[in-house]
Design a protein around this motif. Structure first.
Motif, mmCIF file in Angstrom:
data_model
loop_
_atom_site.group_PDB
_atom_site.id
_atom_site.type_symbol
_atom_site.label_atom_id
_atom_site.label_comp_id
_atom_site.label_asym_id
_atom_site.label_seq_id
_atom_site.Cartn_x
_atom_site.Cartn_y
_atom_site.Cartn_z
ATOM 1 N N ARG A 175 28.610 16.928 30.618
ATOM 2 C CA ARG A 175 28.974 17.759 31.772
ATOM 3 C C ARG A 175 30.213 18.597 31.460
ATOM 4 N NH1 ARG A 175 31.405 18.894 36.377
ATOM 5 N NH2 ARG A 175 30.168 19.163 38.266
ATOM 6 N N LYS A 176 31.169 17.972 30.784
ATOM 7 C CA LYS A 176 32.386 18.692 30.407
ATOM 8 C C LYS A 176 32.041 19.874 29.499
ATOM 9 C CE LYS A 176 37.013 17.800 28.667
ATOM 10 N NZ LYS A 176 37.948 16.805 28.148
ATOM 11 N N ARG A 177 31.148 19.644 28.544
ATOM 12 C CA ARG A 177 30.718 20.734 27.644
ATOM 13 C C ARG A 177 29.987 21.817 28.434
ATOM 14 N NH1 ARG A 177 27.661 21.606 22.688
ATOM 15 N NH2 ARG A 177 27.821 23.869 22.452
ATOM 16 N N ALA A 178 29.113 21.401 29.351
ATOM 17 C CA ALA A 178 28.361 22.366 30.154
ATOM 18 C C ALA A 178 29.306 23.222 31.007
ATOM 19 C CB ALA A 178 27.348 21.640 31.038
ATOM 20 N N GLU A 179 30.373 22.612 31.521
ATOM 21 C CA GLU A 179 31.363 23.369 32.285
ATOM 22 C C GLU A 179 32.060 24.396 31.391
ATOM 23 O OE1 GLU A 179 33.918 20.369 33.914
ATOM 24 O OE2 GLU A 179 32.805 20.287 35.800
ATOM 25 N N ALA A 180 32.410 23.960 30.170
ATOM 26 C CA ALA A 180 33.094 24.869 29.248
ATOM 27 C C ALA A 180 32.203 26.058 28.877
ATOM 28 C CB ALA A 180 33.519 24.121 27.989
ATOM 29 N N GLU A 181 30.908 25.808 28.747
ATOM 30 C CA GLU A 181 29.957 26.859 28.382
ATOM 31 C C GLU A 181 29.401 27.600 29.605
ATOM 32 O OE1 GLU A 181 29.320 27.747 25.281
ATOM 33 O OE2 GLU A 181 30.427 26.097 24.338
#
Length: 74
Positions: free
Chosen positions: A23-29
């Motif tokens: 989720r953290k990666r998805a937020e960053a992207e």
């Protein structure tokens, strides 16, 4: 609906940690659809965790052994 075995709680915690990292990666992207899907999965996962934790707190119920019916003869 499937019931989660309480022995699986550590595995569910691993899955939750993985989902939070994703989720953290998805937020960053800025992958909004991915975030929504992960949030939904996290909701289901946490529900199963709570359910499994509740099961561990319940004491087993002893129902006894079934016995054949006795028919009284006159």
């Amino acid at each position: 609906m499937l019931q989660v075995n309480p022995k699986m709680l550590p595995r569910l915690a691993e899955l939750e940690a993985d989902l939070l990292a994703r989720r953290k990666r998805a937020e960053a992207e800025q992958w909004l659809g991915e975030i929504e899907g992960i949030d939904l999965t996290l909701t289901f996962l946490r529900t199963k965790q709570a359910e499994a934790a509740r099961i561990t707190q319940r004491a087993p119920v002893h129902l006894g052994l079934p016995r054949p019916l006795r028919r009284d003869q006159p």
